[in-house]
Design an enzyme around this catalytic site. Sequence first.
Site, PDB file in Angstrom:
ATOM      1  CD  GLU A   1      -4.983  -2.676   9.028  1.00  0.00           C
ATOM      2  OE1 GLU A   1      -3.759  -2.852   9.088  1.00  0.00           O
ATOM      3  OE2 GLU A   1      -5.501  -1.719   8.420  1.00  0.00           O
TER       4      GLU A   1
ATOM      5  CD  GLU B   1      -0.321  14.052  13.674  1.00  0.00           C
ATOM      6  OE1 GLU B   1       0.214  14.382  14.741  1.00  0.00           O
ATOM      7  OE2 GLU B   1      -0.078  12.959  13.109  1.00  0.00           O
TER       8      GLU B   1
ATOM      9  CE1 TYR C   1      -3.696  -2.231  -0.120  1.00  0.00           C
ATOM     10  CE2 TYR C   1      -4.557  -0.989   1.733  1.00  0.00           C
ATOM     11  CZ  TYR C   1      -4.741  -1.916   0.742  1.00  0.00           C
ATOM     12  OH  TYR C   1      -5.952  -2.529   0.590  1.00  0.00           O
TER      13      TYR C   1
END
Length: 383
Positions: free
Chosen positions: A236, A361, A118
Amino acid sequence: MATWLKDNLTGEFEQLKFRGGPGDEHMFPQERKKWEQKLAEGGWTCVGWPKKYGGRGCSIEQQVIFNEEYARAGAPGHVGHIGEGLTGPTLIAFGTEAQKQKYLPGIVAGKELWCQGYSEPSAGSDLANVKTKARFDETKGKWIINGQKVWTSLAHESDFIFVIARTDPDSVAHKGLGFFLMKMDQPGIEVRGIEQLTGTSEFNEVFFDDAECEADDIVGAPGEGWKVAMGLLGFERGVSTLGQQMQFQNELDQIMAIAKENGAAKDPVIRQRIAGAHIGLKIMRYNSMRMLSGGADGSLQKEALIYKLYWATWHRDLGELAMDVLGAEAEMLESAPYNLTRLQSMYLFVRSDTIYGGTNEIQKNIIAERGLGMPKEPKILMK
């Protein structure tokens, strides 16, 4: 399950107790591969998968029990967790029957390991910014992949990788992507280890230089990669989170035992922090139980949006608590050159928890935009 673990986590596998997993993946890799196949022999891999694909068809409740008992027994971290927890459920949900028959048996048997392609140097938390490209070669009848992935856990141990790549070179963001299933052992793929703060190389860079992917090994149609990728990320946040929390509990138990032994538990501030860690872990569990009502396609309830931010911050704080409980001992190594104890390694590794898998964040942005419906963060347009 508990009885089977007690009977089998012995002999050559005794040394594997409480080893493996994030921050400890470098320990006993070959022995843990053998353990994975031992689990398969007992029918204890992929327990939540449908029986037709080699699983046990366990209910959510049964999967929770399995994961908690596994961690409670101190069984080692799964080297095949990417295949079992991500690749398999994704193929069951989105793959063709031919893809399922080709790839699922090797995962169930514990003999074929997967890694995740990814993140890229310019596409970490911002996954939609991937630059890796895929073009279809009509002459070869194959997809040709060029680009780079980074922070690829266990790529050096894996047989296969699933890769997000751009099938439309003119596309931007989440459009024009493909989800590819690729063999690692081929001339066009190079794996380079990344040495971490712990002195180990759990993560890797993976380079694709005209690497080949079979025509039938794209999941979904070209351009549908984002949908498949997001479905995978939903898995996940599945039942394996309960096993993760039991591993956290094992770490907390070790910290409490040391605090009692060395007298740190007499410090009221330390006691308060230990109590806070215990409470935080309970909250994590209760929220996880709410999360498990997601759909079979990896879709998530809004409660799942807070999970990564919560556990990553909690685990980072646990690492700091461990060092404070150890005291001066935390700053010393038993032997040269870099022989870290389990808790020292955990402390160093958890610095990355709030970065990988989406930084804190980014997680806050996701909560604000997707969970609370707030306006998206303004972007600066560069001329």
